[in-house]
Design an enzyme around this catalytic site. Structure first.
Site, PDB file in Angstrom:
ATOM      1  N   GLU A 224      -1.587   7.475  16.232  1.00  0.00           N
ATOM      2  CA  GLU A 224      -2.330   8.743  16.093  1.00  0.00           C
ATOM      3  C   GLU A 224      -3.614   8.476  15.287  1.00  0.00           C
ATOM      4  O   GLU A 224      -4.705   8.944  15.641  1.00  0.00           O
ATOM      5  CB  GLU A 224      -1.484   9.808  15.371  1.00  0.00           C
ATOM      6  CG  GLU A 224      -0.338  10.380  16.190  1.00  0.00           C
ATOM      7  CD  GLU A 224       0.866   9.444  16.288  1.00  0.00           C
ATOM      8  OE1 GLU A 224       0.932   8.447  15.542  1.00  0.00           O
ATOM      9  OE2 GLU A 224       1.747   9.722  17.122  1.00  0.00           O
TER      10      GLU A 224
ATOM     11  N   LEU B 242       0.824  -1.212   0.000  1.00  0.00           N
ATOM     12  CA  LEU B 242       0.000   0.000   0.000  1.00  0.00           C
ATOM     13  C   LEU B 242       0.856   1.260   0.000  1.00  0.00           C
ATOM     14  O   LEU B 242       0.644   2.187  -0.794  1.00  0.00           O
ATOM     15  CB  LEU B 242      -0.897   0.031   1.254  1.00  0.00           C
ATOM     16  CG  LEU B 242      -1.654  -1.255   1.619  1.00  0.00           C
ATOM     17  CD1 LEU B 242      -2.397  -1.068   2.930  1.00  0.00           C
ATOM     18  CD2 LEU B 242      -2.624  -1.624   0.517  1.00  0.00           C
TER      19      LEU B 242
ATOM     20  N   THR C  99      -0.953   4.220  12.189  1.00  0.00           N
ATOM     21  CA  THR C  99      -0.180   4.689  13.348  1.00  0.00           C
ATOM     22  C   THR C  99      -1.132   4.866  14.539  1.00  0.00           C
ATOM     23  O   THR C  99      -2.357   4.953  14.369  1.00  0.00           O
ATOM     24  CB  THR C  99       0.496   6.039  13.060  1.00  0.00           C
ATOM     25  OG1 THR C  99      -0.526   7.026  12.903  1.00  0.00           O
ATOM     26  CG2 THR C  99       1.368   5.997  11.822  1.00  0.00           C
TER      27      THR C  99
ATOM     28  N   ARG D 138      19.133 -12.581  40.032  1.00  0.00           N
ATOM     29  CA  ARG D 138      20.144 -11.550  40.281  1.00  0.00           C
ATOM     30  C   ARG D 138      20.080 -11.084  41.738  1.00  0.00           C
ATOM     31  O   ARG D 138      18.987 -10.763  42.235  1.00  0.00           O
ATOM     32  CB  ARG D 138      19.866 -10.367  39.348  1.00  0.00           C
ATOM     33  CG  ARG D 138      20.801  -9.187  39.516  1.00  0.00           C
ATOM     34  CD  ARG D 138      22.133  -9.461  38.889  1.00  0.00           C
ATOM     35  NE  ARG D 138      22.985  -8.296  38.838  1.00  0.00           N
ATOM     36  CZ  ARG D 138      24.242  -8.331  38.422  1.00  0.00           C
ATOM     37  NH1 ARG D 138      24.780  -9.465  37.996  1.00  0.00           N
ATOM     38  NH2 ARG D 138      24.961  -7.237  38.398  1.00  0.00           N
TER      39      ARG D 138
ATOM     40  N   GLU E 126       0.015  -0.656  10.597  1.00  0.00           N
ATOM     41  CA  GLU E 126      -1.409  -1.054  10.659  1.00  0.00           C
ATOM     42  C   GLU E 126      -2.253   0.162  11.071  1.00  0.00           C
ATOM     43  O   GLU E 126      -3.224   0.049  11.795  1.00  0.00           O
ATOM     44  CB  GLU E 126      -1.579  -2.222  11.646  1.00  0.00           C
ATOM     45  CG  GLU E 126      -2.710  -3.182  11.336  1.00  0.00           C
ATOM     46  CD  GLU E 126      -2.428  -4.160  10.195  1.00  0.00           C
ATOM     47  OE1 GLU E 126      -1.273  -4.573  10.007  1.00  0.00           O
ATOM     48  OE2 GLU E 126      -3.391  -4.480   9.476  1.00  0.00           O
TER      49      GLU E 126
ATOM     50  N   GLY F 221       1.623   7.441   3.335  1.00  0.00           N
ATOM     51  CA  GLY F 221       1.422   6.206   4.087  1.00  0.00           C
ATOM     52  C   GLY F 221       0.050   6.196   4.737  1.00  0.00           C
ATOM     53  O   GLY F 221      -0.840   5.419   4.365  1.00  0.00           O
TER      54      GLY F 221
ATOM     55  N   GLU G  90       3.513   4.309  -0.187  1.00  0.00           N
ATOM     56  CA  GLU G  90       4.385   4.879  -1.219  1.00  0.00           C
ATOM     57  C   GLU G  90       5.321   5.896  -0.555  1.00  0.00           C
ATOM     58  O   GLU G  90       5.025   6.380   0.551  1.00  0.00           O
ATOM     59  CB  GLU G  90       3.532   5.566  -2.297  1.00  0.00           C
ATOM     60  CG  GLU G  90       2.613   4.562  -2.965  1.00  0.00           C
ATOM     61  CD  GLU G  90       1.881   5.107  -4.185  1.00  0.00           C
ATOM     62  OE1 GLU G  90       2.027   6.315  -4.518  1.00  0.00           O
ATOM     63  OE2 GLU G  90       1.166   4.301  -4.810  1.00  0.00           O
ATOM     64  N   PRO G  91       6.404   6.245  -1.246  1.00  0.00           N
ATOM     65  CA  PRO G  91       7.340   7.187  -0.612  1.00  0.00           C
ATOM     66  C   PRO G  91       6.660   8.476  -0.161  1.00  0.00           C
ATOM     67  O   PRO G  91       7.008   9.026   0.883  1.00  0.00           O
ATOM     68  CB  PRO G  91       8.360   7.460  -1.724  1.00  0.00           C
ATOM     69  CG  PRO G  91       8.337   6.216  -2.560  1.00  0.00           C
ATOM     70  CD  PRO G  91       6.918   5.719  -2.519  1.00  0.00           C
TER      71      PRO G  91
HETATM   72  C1  LIG Z   1       9.105  -1.920   9.248  1.00  0.00           C
HETATM   73  C2  LIG Z   1       7.906  -1.429   8.499  1.00  0.00           C
HETATM   74  C3  LIG Z   1       7.081  -2.348   7.863  1.00  0.00           C
HETATM   75  C4  LIG Z   1       5.993  -1.891   7.102  1.00  0.00           C
HETATM   76  N1  LIG Z   1       5.238  -2.801   6.390  1.00  0.00           N
HETATM   77  C5  LIG Z   1       4.348  -2.354   5.483  1.00  0.00           C
HETATM   78  C6  LIG Z   1       3.712  -3.259   4.563  1.00  0.00           C
HETATM   79  O1  LIG Z   1       3.909  -4.479   4.603  1.00  0.00           O
HETATM   80  N2  LIG Z   1       2.874  -2.744   3.633  1.00  0.00           N
HETATM   81  C7  LIG Z   1       2.608  -1.406   3.542  1.00  0.00           C
HETATM   82  O2  LIG Z   1       1.860  -1.018   2.648  1.00  0.00           O
HETATM   83  N3  LIG Z   1       3.172  -0.526   4.408  1.00  0.00           N
HETATM   84  C8  LIG Z   1       4.043  -0.950   5.361  1.00  0.00           C
HETATM   85  N4  LIG Z   1       4.657  -0.070   6.218  1.00  0.00           N
HETATM   86  C9  LIG Z   1       4.327   1.332   6.134  1.00  0.00           C
HETATM   87  C10 LIG Z   1       3.514   1.822   7.322  1.00  0.00           C
HETATM   88  O3  LIG Z   1       2.234   1.260   7.280  1.00  0.00           O
HETATM   89  C11 LIG Z   1       3.523   3.358   7.247  1.00  0.00           C
HETATM   90  O4  LIG Z   1       4.836   3.773   7.565  1.00  0.00           O
HETATM   91  C12 LIG Z   1       2.489   3.967   8.138  1.00  0.00           C
HETATM   92  O5  LIG Z   1       1.214   3.754   7.590  1.00  0.00           O
HETATM   93  C13 LIG Z   1       2.690   5.479   8.317  1.00  0.00           C
HETATM   94  O6  LIG Z   1       2.847   6.101   7.090  1.00  0.00           O
HETATM   95  P1  LIG Z   1       4.060   7.115   6.859  1.00  0.00           P
HETATM   96  O7  LIG Z   1       5.303   6.441   7.314  1.00  0.00           O
HETATM   97  O8  LIG Z   1       3.989   7.586   5.454  1.00  0.00           O
HETATM   98  O9  LIG Z   1       3.781   8.304   7.851  1.00  0.00           O
HETATM   99  P2  LIG Z   1       2.843   9.572   7.577  1.00  0.00           P
HETATM  100  O10 LIG Z   1       1.528   9.128   7.073  1.00  0.00           O
HETATM  101  O11 LIG Z   1       3.602  10.556   6.771  1.00  0.00           O
HETATM  102  O12 LIG Z   1       2.678  10.123   9.059  1.00  0.00           O
HETATM  103  C14 LIG Z   1       3.726  10.848   9.740  1.00  0.00           C
HETATM  104  C15 LIG Z   1       3.209  11.239  11.117  1.00  0.00           C
HETATM  105  O13 LIG Z   1       2.039  12.053  10.980  1.00  0.00           O
HETATM  106  C16 LIG Z   1       0.956  11.471  11.694  1.00  0.00           C
HETATM  107  N5  LIG Z   1      -0.286  11.699  10.950  1.00  0.00           N
HETATM  108  C17 LIG Z   1      -0.516  11.508   9.626  1.00  0.00           C
HETATM  109  N6  LIG Z   1      -1.770  11.852   9.323  1.00  0.00           N
HETATM  110  C18 LIG Z   1      -2.358  12.268  10.470  1.00  0.00           C
HETATM  111  C19 LIG Z   1      -3.654  12.752  10.824  1.00  0.00           C
HETATM  112  N7  LIG Z   1      -4.639  12.851   9.924  1.00  0.00           N
HETATM  113  N8  LIG Z   1      -3.875  13.111  12.090  1.00  0.00           N
HETATM  114  C20 LIG Z   1      -2.913  12.984  13.042  1.00  0.00           C
HETATM  115  N9  LIG Z   1      -1.665  12.529  12.780  1.00  0.00           N
HETATM  116  C21 LIG Z   1      -1.411  12.174  11.517  1.00  0.00           C
HETATM  117  C22 LIG Z   1       1.293   9.991  11.773  1.00  0.00           C
HETATM  118  O14 LIG Z   1       0.626   9.369  12.848  1.00  0.00           O
HETATM  119  C23 LIG Z   1       2.792  10.061  11.985  1.00  0.00           C
HETATM  120  O15 LIG Z   1       3.047  10.358  13.326  1.00  0.00           O
HETATM  121  C24 LIG Z   1       5.699  -0.503   7.037  1.00  0.00           C
HETATM  122  C25 LIG Z   1       6.507   0.407   7.734  1.00  0.00           C
HETATM  123  C26 LIG Z   1       7.604  -0.031   8.437  1.00  0.00           C
HETATM  124  C27 LIG Z   1       8.484   0.979   9.121  1.00  0.00           C
END
Ligand SMILES: Cc1cc2nc3c(=O)[nH]c(=O)nc-3n(C[C@H](O)[C@H](O)[C@H](O)COP(=O)(O)OP(=O)(O)OC[C@H]3O[C@@H](n4cnc5c(N)ncnc54)[C@H](O)[C@@H]3O)c2cc1C
Length: 387
Positions: free
Chosen positions: A365, A121, A363, A266, A361, A127, A123-124
């Site tokens: 937040e 799901l 964050t 310990r 799954e 998320g 993308e750079p």
């Molecule tokens: C080890 C690892 C394994 C992963 N595995 C998978 C996978 O198998 N498949 C997949 O698709 N993805 C995967 N991910 C991605 C992961 O699901 C995302 O990193 C996550 O959804 C957050 O997206 P982001 O990193 O782009 O953060 P962002 O969406 O950019 O968020 C950055 C910050 O802003 C906060 N934020 C964003 N929007 C809001 C809002 N509306 N209100 C309040 N706070 C907000 C977030 O909580 C976070 O603190 C993985 C990530 C890691 C690190």
């Protein structure tokens, strides 16, 4: 499947973990090779088919057993649930929404673990906000699609052979329908462009993927229906969150067990450190949080069984259990003193690995936002499980 058979499966996993995994975890962690024999043993137990209907060779376990098994695996070796979590999400998506042809083609191989799945799901550039994805699926005259784009952070992205990819069709305003596409890793144009280094989970690959003119036939569109991608993903996040909460509780259980044993072994100032009240306070905090987290998971499961969905309680359970696990691994580190910080004891690793559950799954937040929204829109506190 009768209740006693189901419990027998959970019990069987617990015995397998205690007998085969727990005595070998440190060695498994230290070796660089991928632990294929562990994955093979998990396949042998049928774990890759936990959520696949029996007609396609799966176990079709009830959610309680799936979550309980994730806890057992998490308590043994935290890598094991990570081999399974996204795989089970893919299997669940195909089981729920796939056409008969898709189910026949993919579910048997997913069930026996010969084809592992990845959920693709993120993308750079996005998320949490999946509506902004840019990966494009261009419809072709023969009913197929051509896929172009980039994905990041994909768990098992390198080793999985079946990728469930979220992509959108082109539209003048850039907001074409978003759908899920089943992509076999052998398809030309599919590339694992990079492996991502991270804090923990050494043996679980996290990959960046590229799709460069990947030609998909009409069978690739999940359920054969365009524009259903986000509702399909959202509908199963609830079960994914409960599985993640269970996994986190398992990891916390491991941290508590290590800390408790260490505190008995310990000695300082002429007695085991478990006799010092300051240490007892850590142990009591850890145990209380763990039991509370597990109780929240049970409450969400009970609510889901009664009402069919438990979005708010699942988010609460995921939020609480994963935050508690962060705290518990840190408290365990304090109990072990300097030995909590070094790699000969598992706490150092658990402390590094616990934060992932807070970030994925959805964050934590985002979980809080779901909880608040569900409360605001709900038709009554009893319906939410608040009374
Ligand atoms: C080890 C690892 C394994 C992963 N595995 C998978 C996978 O198998 N498949 C997949 O698709 N993805 C995967 N991910 C991605 C992961 O699901 C995302 O990193 C996550 O959804 C957050 O997206 P982001 O990193 O782009 O953060 P962002 O969406 O950019 O968020 C950055 C910050 O802003 C906060 N934020 C964003 N929007 C809001 C809002 N509306 N209100 C309040 N706070 C907000 C977030 O909580 C976070 O603190 C993985 C990530 C890691 C690190």
């Amino acid at each position: 499947m009768s209740e006693s058979e189901v419990s027998a499966i959970v019990e069987g996993v617990r015995h397998f973990v205690r007998r085969e995994i727990v005595p070998n975890v440190q060695r498994l962690e230290e070796q660089d090779d991928f632990p294929q024999h562990v994955v093979d043993a998990m396949a042998e137990l049928g774990l890759f088919g936990m959520v696949v209907p029996q007609a396609y060779g799966g176990l079709d376990l009830p959610l309680e057993d799936y979550v309980a098994i994730m806890e057992e695996l998490g308590a043994g070796w935290s890598a094991m649930p990570s081999f399974l979590n996204s795989h089970c999400t893919v299997a669940r998506l195909i089981s729920l929404y796939g056409t008969d042809e898709q189910k026949q083609r993919y579910l048997p191989e997913l069930a026996d673990g010969s084809r592992r799945g990845a959920i693709v799901l993120t993308e750079p550039s996005t998320g949490s906000d999946l509506k902004q994805i840019r990966t494009q699926a261009v419809p072709q005259e023969d009913g197929g699609f051509v896929l172009n784009g980039q994905k990041i952070f994909i768990t098992n992205g390198q080793r999985a052979r079946l990728h469930m990819v979220l992509a959108r069709q082109p539209a003048p305003d850039g907001k074409g329908p978003i759908s899920l596409f089943i992509v076999e890793s052998e398809t030309p144009g599919f590339e694992v462009s990079r492996l991502i280094h991270k804090m923990g989970f050494k043996h679980v690959d996290t990959a960046e993927l590229r799709f460069d003119g990947v030609k998909l036939d009409r069978l690739a569109l999940l359920g054969g229906l365009a524009g259903q991608g986000l509702p399909q993903v959202l509908s199963i996040l609830e079960t994914g969150r409960l599985a993640m909460a269970g996994t986190a509780v398992g990891m916390a259980r491991n941290a508590l067990a290590v800390a408790l044993q260490y505190s008995k072994d310990r000695e300082t100032f002429g007695q085991p450190i478990c006799n010092h009240q300051a240490v007892q306070i850590h142990l009591a905090n850890m145990a209380t949080q763990l039991v509370a987290a597990r109780a929240m998971i049970r409450e969400a499961l009970r609510h889901k069984a009664q009402y069919g969905r438990a979005d708010m309680l699942s988010s609460m359970a995921k939020l609480f259990a994963t935050e508690a696990t962060m705290t518990i691994t840190q408290e365990a580190m304090r109990v072990l003193g300097g030995y909590g910080y070094v790699a000969e004891f598992p706490i150092e690793r658990l402390y590094r690995e616990a934060p992932i559950y807070v970030l994925t799954e959805g964050t934590n937040e985002i979980q809080r936002i779901i909880i608040a929204r569900e409360m605001i829109k709900a038709d009554g506190p009893d319906r939410l499980g608040l009374m």
